[in-house]
Write a protein that holds these residues in place. Structure first.
Motif, PDB file in Angstrom:
ATOM      1  N   ALA A 125       0.842  -1.204   0.000  1.00 34.19           N
ATOM      2  CA  ALA A 125       0.000   0.000   0.000  1.00 34.19           C
ATOM      3  C   ALA A 125       0.872   1.248   0.000  1.00 34.19           C
ATOM      4  O   ALA A 125       0.614   2.207   0.737  1.00 34.19           O
ATOM      5  N   THR A 126       1.902   1.227  -0.831  1.00 34.38           N
ATOM      6  CA  THR A 126       2.902   2.308  -0.805  1.00 34.38           C
ATOM      7  C   THR A 126       2.630   3.414  -1.807  1.00 34.38           C
ATOM      8  O   THR A 126       3.459   4.316  -1.985  1.00 34.38           O
ATOM      9  N   GLY A 127       1.464   3.377  -2.474  1.00 33.00           N
ATOM     10  CA  GLY A 127       1.098   4.478  -3.367  1.00 33.00           C
ATOM     11  C   GLY A 127       1.890   4.507  -4.653  1.00 33.00           C
ATOM     12  O   GLY A 127       2.526   3.523  -5.053  1.00 33.00           O
ATOM     13  N   GLY A 128       1.832   5.686  -5.300  1.00 38.38           N
ATOM     14  CA  GLY A 128       2.541   5.875  -6.563  1.00 38.38           C
ATOM     15  C   GLY A 128       3.732   6.799  -6.378  1.00 38.38           C
ATOM     16  O   GLY A 128       4.295   6.899  -5.284  1.00 38.38           O
ATOM     17  N   LYS A 129       4.093   7.507  -7.435  1.00 32.59           N
ATOM     18  CA  LYS A 129       5.282   8.363  -7.411  1.00 32.59           C
ATOM     19  C   LYS A 129       4.965   9.832  -7.139  1.00 32.59           C
ATOM     20  O   LYS A 129       5.885  10.657  -7.112  1.00 32.59           O
ATOM     21  N   TYR A 178       5.640  14.688 -11.307  1.00 32.96           N
ATOM     22  CA  TYR A 178       5.304  14.072 -10.021  1.00 32.96           C
ATOM     23  C   TYR A 178       5.517  15.015  -8.841  1.00 32.96           C
ATOM     24  O   TYR A 178       4.928  14.822  -7.773  1.00 32.96           O
ATOM     25  N   ARG A 179       6.332  16.046  -9.042  1.00 38.03           N
ATOM     26  CA  ARG A 179       6.637  16.979  -7.937  1.00 38.03           C
ATOM     27  C   ARG A 179       5.371  17.571  -7.341  1.00 38.03           C
ATOM     28  O   ARG A 179       5.261  17.725  -6.114  1.00 38.03           O
ATOM     29  N   THR A 180       4.401  17.909  -8.208  1.00 35.44           N
ATOM     30  CA  THR A 180       3.165  18.521  -7.705  1.00 35.44           C
ATOM     31  C   THR A 180       1.919  17.704  -8.044  1.00 35.44           C
ATOM     32  O   THR A 180       0.815  18.101  -7.668  1.00 35.44           O
ATOM     33  N   ALA A 181       2.085  16.602  -8.762  1.00 37.63           N
ATOM     34  CA  ALA A 181       0.922  15.776  -9.112  1.00 37.63           C
ATOM     35  C   ALA A 181       0.250  15.232  -7.860  1.00 37.63           C
ATOM     36  O   ALA A 181       0.920  14.756  -6.944  1.00 37.63           O
ATOM     37  N   GLU A 182      -1.074  15.300  -7.813  1.00 35.73           N
ATOM     38  CA  GLU A 182      -1.782  14.793  -6.637  1.00 35.73           C
ATOM     39  C   GLU A 182      -1.842  13.273  -6.619  1.00 35.73           C
ATOM     40  O   GLU A 182      -1.912  12.670  -5.546  1.00 35.73           O
ATOM     41  N   VAL A 183      -1.817  12.660  -7.797  1.00 38.76           N
ATOM     42  CA  VAL A 183      -1.863  11.201  -7.877  1.00 38.76           C
ATOM     43  C   VAL A 183      -1.030  10.723  -9.053  1.00 38.76           C
ATOM     44  O   VAL A 183      -0.583  11.511  -9.886  1.00 38.76           O
ATOM     45  N   THR A 184      -0.862   9.407  -9.123  1.00 40.23           N
ATOM     46  CA  THR A 184      -0.193   8.757 -10.249  1.00 40.23           C
ATOM     47  C   THR A 184      -1.247   8.013 -11.059  1.00 40.23           C
ATOM     48  O   THR A 184      -2.005   7.217 -10.505  1.00 40.23           O
ATOM     49  N   ARG A 185      -1.297   8.301 -12.364  1.00 40.83           N
ATOM     50  CA  ARG A 185      -2.184   7.516 -13.226  1.00 40.83           C
ATOM     51  C   ARG A 185      -1.456   6.250 -13.663  1.00 40.83           C
ATOM     52  O   ARG A 185      -0.277   6.271 -13.985  1.00 40.83           O
ATOM     53  N   GLY A 186      -2.191   5.123 -13.701  1.00 39.35           N
ATOM     54  CA  GLY A 186      -1.581   3.842 -14.030  1.00 39.35           C
ATOM     55  C   GLY A 186      -1.115   3.143 -12.761  1.00 39.35           C
ATOM     56  O   GLY A 186      -1.296   3.631 -11.642  1.00 39.35           O
TER      57      GLY A 186
END
Length: 391
Positions: A158-162, A328-336
């Motif tokens: 459950a470590t999320g994305g980038k 990814y620096r400011t992205a709220e989530v990772t797609r994919g």
């Protein structure tokens, strides 16, 4: 160290899963505190779910995958949990629910639930040397300056994305997937501002307007913000999840009813500059910028109905091609993420290895802005927890 379940990642999904998992559970995270993305979300008040959650608000290579988990643990279930813990909440816009007090209330609720389940929570700790021997998982826990071998029957990642690497985000989940032969789809920053070369909108940085924005997906009607780097605001973040490099976006910033209003102004103040009268409908700095994009010359009296309509049509279909995103620096989530074809929609377990689970943002399920991604964290975590308990 013997455990029934090892959960790696104490974000929203990991906390929720551990809070409901029975048996002896170890929850590990490298951060100083659990639920850090919960804490900073929603301006510190946590947009914890959305009243209108359904599978259509999520992007996934399999559009049906999220339906099972979302149906079995709904937004209403999480609202009931929040209310049972005395956390006051309110709706802002578009079904977005926030804590009245602080996002820390959600973190405290989940941590309290961990304690009631006697979960072993290890922070500022890491897991390495993960292996599967056919009966369970072995690994090494690095915690408090010491290393300990451990064994667990099940493993939940459950470590999320980038997204937001400054908070410690990594591709750990994808590395674990690769180790066990679980496919990962293309990953990209999502819910992220656009950038434009040459400081295209720097002169109007800080100006915000209502807008309708569309990339290669649905159109979103929310605020648009011009920035030094490019474009941001909710409408832009939403569209970014459907955008690819080189693709134009269509922006509609034409105020409703402006044609009739300008016609009336033409009768009353036709001798005034068109830009002066246009500034009654949108910020003056934006009008100045638009004068460099479109021909806004002349007095209002010089503008025929046809010319007015053509200008409004241009404003309603302003085509812009971003140079990129802020990444990814400011992205709220990772797609994919973890390919859902390899997972059970009912349990989040890997079909070929049912004791291995992936939940939350690590999975190829990306929600819209507005509490949808937290709801996916809660729902996917509960799907895994229910399966862990049944097993």
């Amino acid at each position: 160290m013997q455990f029934d379940t090892l959960i790696i990642g104490a974000g929203a999904a990991g906390l929720m899963c551990a809070a409901h998992a029975e048996g002896r559970t170890l929850l590990v995270d490298h951060a100083k505190a659990p639920g850090e993305k919960i804490r900073i979300s929603g301006g510190g008040r946590c947009n914890f779910t959305n009243l209108y959650t359904d599978a259509q608000a999520f992007i996934c290579n399999n559009p049906h995958f999220a339906k099972s988990a979302l149906a079995r643990y709904t937004q209403w279930d999480f609202i009931a949990l929040v209310e049972a813990h005395g956390i006051a909440w309110h709706e802002k816009t578009l079904g977005q629910l926030f804590c009245d007090n602080s996002a820390k209330d959600i973190v405290a609720m989940l941590v309290g639930m961990l304690k009631s389940q006697d979960v072993d929570l290890r922070l500022q700790s890491n897991i390495s040397d993960i292996a599967y021997d056919g009966n369970g998982y072995t690994a090494t826990l690095h915690s408090g300056g010491q290393s300990h071998p451990l064994r667990a029957r099940r493993l939940v990642v459950a470590t999320g994305g980038k997204s937001i690497p400054k908070m410690g985000a990594t591709g750990f989940a994808y590395d674990v997937a690769a180790q066990f032969g679980v496919p990962v789809t293309e990953i990209r920053p999502a819910l992220v501002p656009f950038t434009f070369e040459g400081g295209r909108f720097a002169e109007i940085s800080g100006v915000a307007v209502p807008a309708r924005v569309q990339a290669d997906g649905p159109a979103f009607e929310e605020a648009l913000l011009f920035t030094h780097r490019g474009l941001s605001g909710p409408a832009i973040l939403q569209a970014s999840s459907y955008w690819r490099e080189g693709m134009p976006i269509t922006v509609d910033i034409a105020p409703a009813g402006m044609l009739d209003a300008l016609r009336q102004q033409r009768q009353e103040a036709g001798r005034r500059n068109f830009t002066t009268e246009l500034a009654r409908h949108m910020p003056a700095r934006l009008v100045e910028h638009l004068a460099g994009v479109f021909d806004l010359s002349g007095n209002l009296a010089d503008w025929s109905d046809k010319r007015l309509q053509a200008f409004i049509d241009n404003l309603a279909a302003w085509e812009l091609t971003p140079g990129g995103t802020e990444g990814y620096r400011t992205a709220e989530v990772t797609r994919g993420g973890i390919d859902t074809d390899a997972l059970s929609a009912r349990s989040m377990a890997v079909k070929a290895q049912p004791s291995l689970y992936f939940i939350g943002e690590a999975v190829d399920v990306t929600g819209w802005l507005g509490g949808y991604n937290f709801q996916w964290a809660w729902s996917s975590a509960m799907a895994a927890a229910q399966d862990l308990n049944a097993g």
